[in-house]
Design an enzyme around this catalytic site. Sequence first.
Site, PDB file in Angstrom:
ATOM      1  N   GLY A 280       0.233   0.917   1.427  1.00 55.90           N
ATOM      2  CA  GLY A 280       0.645   0.850   2.824  1.00 55.90           C
ATOM      3  C   GLY A 280       1.384   2.098   3.252  1.00 55.90           C
ATOM      4  N   SER A 281       2.379   1.928   4.089  1.00 51.16           N
ATOM      5  CA  SER A 281       3.068   3.081   4.683  1.00 51.16           C
ATOM      6  C   SER A 281       3.922   3.867   3.706  1.00 51.16           C
ATOM      7  CB  SER A 281       3.925   2.616   5.859  1.00 51.16           C
ATOM      8  OG  SER A 281       3.100   2.152   6.913  1.00 51.16           O
ATOM      9  N   THR A 282       4.137   3.334   2.476  1.00 55.39           N
ATOM     10  CA  THR A 282       4.855   4.145   1.487  1.00 55.39           C
ATOM     11  C   THR A 282       4.021   5.358   1.074  1.00 55.39           C
ATOM     12  OG1 THR A 282       3.999   2.860  -0.394  1.00 55.39           O
ATOM     13  CG2 THR A 282       6.058   2.107   0.604  1.00 55.39           C
TER      14      THR A 282
END
Length: 647
Positions: free
Chosen positions: A326-328
């Site tokens: 995801g956004s990591t």
Amino acid sequence: MKRPTRDNTESQRRITRRGLVLGGGMAGFVGLLGLRMRYLQVDQADQFRLLADENRINIHLIPPARGRIFDREGRVIAENIPSYRINIIREQAGDLEDLIARLSKLVRLNPEELEKAREDLAKLRGDTPVTVADRVSWEDISRVAVNAPALPGVTPEVGLSRHYPMGADYSHVVGYVGPVSDRDLERIDAPDALLLIPRFQIGKIGLERRREDTLRGKAGTKRVEVNAAGRVMRELDRVEGEAGADIQLTLDNALQSYVTARLDGESAAAVVMDCETGDLLACASTPGYDPNLFVRGISQADYSALLDNKYRPLPNKTVQGVYPPGSTFKMVTALAALEDGQVDPNETVYCPGFLKVSNRRFHCWKRAGHGNVDLHRSLRESCDVYYYDLALRVGIDKMAEMARKLGLGVEHDLPMTSVAEGLIPNKLWKATSRGEDWRIGDTANAAIGQGYVLSSPLQLAVMTARLATGRSVSPRLVRSVDGVEEPPKPTESLGLNENILREIRSAMYAVSNNRRGTAYGSRIIEDAFRMAGKTGTSQVRNITAAERARGVFRNEDLPWERRDHALYVNFAPFEAPKVAVAVIVEHGGGGSTAAAPIARDITLQALYGEDPPLDAYPSKDRDRIKTQQEQLRSRLDRRDNDNSDRA
């Protein structure tokens, strides 16, 4: 008529000659017999004496003590405790079934163990001791000893059994031991004679298996004299074996227990890593299981319960579980674009809530859009459109190269079972594994850690440590073997522009400390320990156009298994990073609500080394944190008491 003198003389001469021949033959035979007797009684005396001794002397292997496992402070993780067992030697037993019937009147015999013992008694050598009852009480041993004359071939024995005092806290890292199986023997080219001893235990998974040769040790021997009935009369001599080597891990018992307790009730994983040395300080996957059940022989009911649990307690999610990050992953996309000169940190991208790519809309999580965003704001508020735009400029191959440089898509060398490589895709990968061309939409998906991208919590912790230091920090689990330290892997500069890294770190700091940051609610108040982080939410389902039109379902309105995964990564303190933390909560929903609070609590616990003061938390959380600390402490105390009772 009287025979002539000449005839008598001739007859006597013939008789004398025959007598000489016969006598000589007899003398020669007696001589040969005497020589043979001398050869057997004098020249071969030692050999026949040895054969006689072998008929009354048995040589037994003595299993060595298995090496112990300790945490970084020298506290026990795996140990050996005395265990009483009852063995039967088939060739001394006579009527085996009658003997078992008599023994069962004295000691309760487990039907499953007894059936396994019958199989071993049938297929192994007759002089091999086979365990029919394990972990019996001292009272059972005493009853058998008193009735020994009526139980030929039955021998009580004191051995060592593996015990894990920390219970489920280390079940995934350390693993467990169990009896050698046929499958184990097939896997080994030249099995050690020890492995042929019935019920001898070896490592099955985790560190116990990966460091089996180090932990096992070497067998000793003892010679015992037996009588004509096979009963042991005395021990003649003993050569002690070599105990297995003790292993000290980098993990910290107190922190590991805290992390496990903090994740309780979730299907989750967390990794805490030292930013300088790469030492893993905690590595927890929940739910866990009690490894002692496997050592003793887990029941079918208990094993079925583990298999049927939807939270999957058996796999080690920290290294074996792979998830869309995801956004990591956005720091990877940003670094690839910045290092390639495709964007300036101050350059803005307009986010109307989506980006149209090849007649398809790629949506931002914020339906109304973020407006004009630069690097700092894009990370702080996790704007998706900004990263779609960057990825289309830089391309998937350079993104993949940067990801691997940061430790993603790499199988890190750790002595744990099934350490996953993850997946960092590129054009070549899709062509060779899928037989398809790479599409521009694949690049857009990868930009925000979706699509084909997969990573483990361990890899995310490595990525975060490398972002924090700019160096090639690698994870380390074993600190020393028998007191000899295993040095950390040498680190070197990643070769990244330090000014660009500072921009990324500053934006990650804003995620946790700016009011508009996605993890502001889980910030650390103590100035000396403030953290920089990044939230992540990875989808496990496709959202259709129809669903978007009528309104996307909230995670809490969906079945558990269809909810998004929640992720959070961070390092702290910001000014001088000591620890990097990665947390994933399977189907937890949003990273900011499910994963960030857990990561914040774990980070503070790691930095303080004990329960942090309440003023390190936002004021609105302090009552809840106080209650949480009391509950966790009570849970850990109960666990310690339960382990003491089991031991």
